[in-house]
Design a protein around this motif. Structure first.
Motif, PDB file in Angstrom:
ATOM      1  N   LEU A 222       6.195   1.786  35.642  1.00  0.00           N
ATOM      2  CA  LEU A 222       6.888   2.539  34.595  1.00  0.00           C
ATOM      3  C   LEU A 222       6.515   4.015  34.659  1.00  0.00           C
ATOM      4  O   LEU A 222       7.371   4.895  34.474  1.00  0.00           O
ATOM      5  CB  LEU A 222       6.532   1.959  33.225  1.00  0.00           C
TER       6      LEU A 222
ATOM      7  N   THR B 169      20.094   6.333  28.951  1.00  0.00           N
ATOM      8  CA  THR B 169      19.170   5.260  28.568  1.00  0.00           C
ATOM      9  C   THR B 169      18.069   5.090  29.606  1.00  0.00           C
ATOM     10  O   THR B 169      16.884   4.979  29.269  1.00  0.00           O
ATOM     11  CB  THR B 169      19.924   3.932  28.401  1.00  0.00           C
TER      12      THR B 169
ATOM     13  N   ILE C  39      14.101   5.687  29.109  1.00  0.00           N
ATOM     14  CA  ILE C  39      13.067   4.689  29.413  1.00  0.00           C
ATOM     15  C   ILE C  39      11.993   5.300  30.321  1.00  0.00           C
ATOM     16  O   ILE C  39      10.792   5.101  30.122  1.00  0.00           O
ATOM     17  CB  ILE C  39      13.696   3.449  30.078  1.00  0.00           C
TER      18      ILE C  39
END
Length: 279
Positions: free
Chosen positions: A27, A78, A82
Motif C-alpha cells: 500500500l 478513487t 487509496i
C-alpha cells in the motif's frame, strides 16, 4: 496444524510490528505511485500554462478535479485516493514505529514530526479525493481551514508555527537536494548505473523545486498569522502563480514545473527501490 500455528504467529508478529506487513508495504508503494501521479499532473499543467498551451496552474485538489473529469474519472480518483491514504498511513507508521531507525535524538524527533506532518497532509488530500467521488463535493479551501484554526484559542500562534515549519521543511528539501541525501532512502545497490544516474538527477531537481514552492507557502502563511489575515496564506497553486507572475516568470515557472515532473519520476523510482524498513 503446524501450518496454522505458523500462520497465527506471523499474524501476531505483524500486529505487533505493523511495519513488517507485506500488505502495508504494498500500500505504501502504491502511495508513492499515486503521489507521483498528482505531481506529474501539477507539473504538466503548469508547464502548459507557462507556454500558453492550455493547461492551468492549480493545486493538488485541482489536479484531482482534472483527473475526475477524464475517462473513468471516478475510478482514477478513487485509486489515487487509496494510494494517498496508504502513503499517509505509512508516514504515520514511520513517525510512530520508526522502521528506518532515525532514532529519538533531536534530529530523529524532527524527522519523525515531519513524517507525521506529511501523513496529515496526504491523508487530508486522500479524504478530499473520497469526498469528490462519494459525496460529490470538493474539499475545503486552505484559506477556510486556516481561518477556522486562527479563530480558535492560540490559533494565530498555531498558524504561525505551521508557516515556520513549512519554511524549515523547504530548507530541508534544499539540503537533501544539495547533499543528495534522498538517495539514502533507496536501495541503490539494486539499481543499474543508468537508473541511479537518472534518479540522482530527477531527485535533485524535484526536491529543489519543492523547496522553492514550500518557501513561498511558508512565508505567506507566517505573514498571514502575523497580520491575522487568512487571505494572505498561499497554497501550491498560488505559489506557482506568484512564480509565473514574477520577473522571468515564464522561465522560472518552466523550471519549477519541470521540477514537479522530475519529482514525480523520483516517486516512481521509490515504488520499486524505496527502503521501507531498516536492513
Amino acid at each position: 496444524m503446524a501450518t496454522i500455528g505458523i500462520h497465527g504467529r506471523n499474524m501476531a508478529e505483524q500486529a505487533k510490528h505493523p511495519e513488517s506487513s507485506d500488505a502495508l508495504k504494498a500500500l505504501a508503494r502504491f502511495g508513492f505511485l499515486s503521489k507521483g501521479v498528482v505531481y506529474a499532473l501539477l507539473g504538466v499543467l503548469a508547464l502548459m500554462a507557462a507556454w500558453g498551451e492550455g493547461g492551468g496552474i492549480t493545486d493538488p485538489q485541482g489536479s484531482l478535479k482534472v483527473m475526475g473529469s477524464g475517462p473513468f474519472g471516478a475510478v482514477v480518483v478513487t485509486l489515487v485516493g487509496i494510494g494517498l491514504a496508504g502513503y499517509a498511513l505509512w508516514r504515520f507508521v514511520e513517525a510512530i514505529r520508526d522502521p528506518r531507525g532515525v532514532g529519538t535524538d533531536g534530529k530523529g524527533i524532527a524527522k519523525r514530526i515531519g513524517y507525521a506532518a506529511s501523513g496529515v497532509v496526504n491523508g487530508a488530500l486522500a479524504f478530499t479525493a473520497f469526498q469528490m467521488v462519494f459525496a460529490g463535493r470538493p474539499g475545503r479551501s486552505q484559506e477556510s481551514v486556516i481561518s477556522q484554526v486562527m479563530s480558535a484559542p492560540f490559533g494565530q500562534f498555531l498558524v504561525g508555527a505551521l508557516g515556520v515549519a513549512i519554511v524549515l521543511a523547504a530548507f530541508a528539501q534544499f539540503y537533501q537536494a544539495y547533499k543528495e541525501r534522498y538517495m539514502d532512502d533507496l536501495k541503490t545497490g539494486e539499481m543499474s548505473p543508468r537508473q541511479r544516474s537518472w534518479t540522482e538527477k530527477v531527485g535533485k531537481l524535484g526536491l529543489a523545486a519543492r523547496g522553492v514552492v514550500f518557501t513561498i507557502i511558508g512565508v505567506a502563511i507566517t505573514r498571514a498569522a502575523i497580520n491575522h489575515s487568512p487571505g494572505q496564506s498561499k497554497g501550491i497553486g498560488e505559489a506557482l502563480k506568484d512564480i509565473g507572475a514574477s520577473d522571468w516568470g515564464t522561465g522560472l515557472l518552466t523550471i519549477v514545473a519541470l521540477g514537479f515532473v522530475a519529482y514525480a519520476v523520483y516517486m516512481l523510482s521509490c515504488v520499486r527501490f524505496r527502503k521501507l524498513v531498516t536492513p
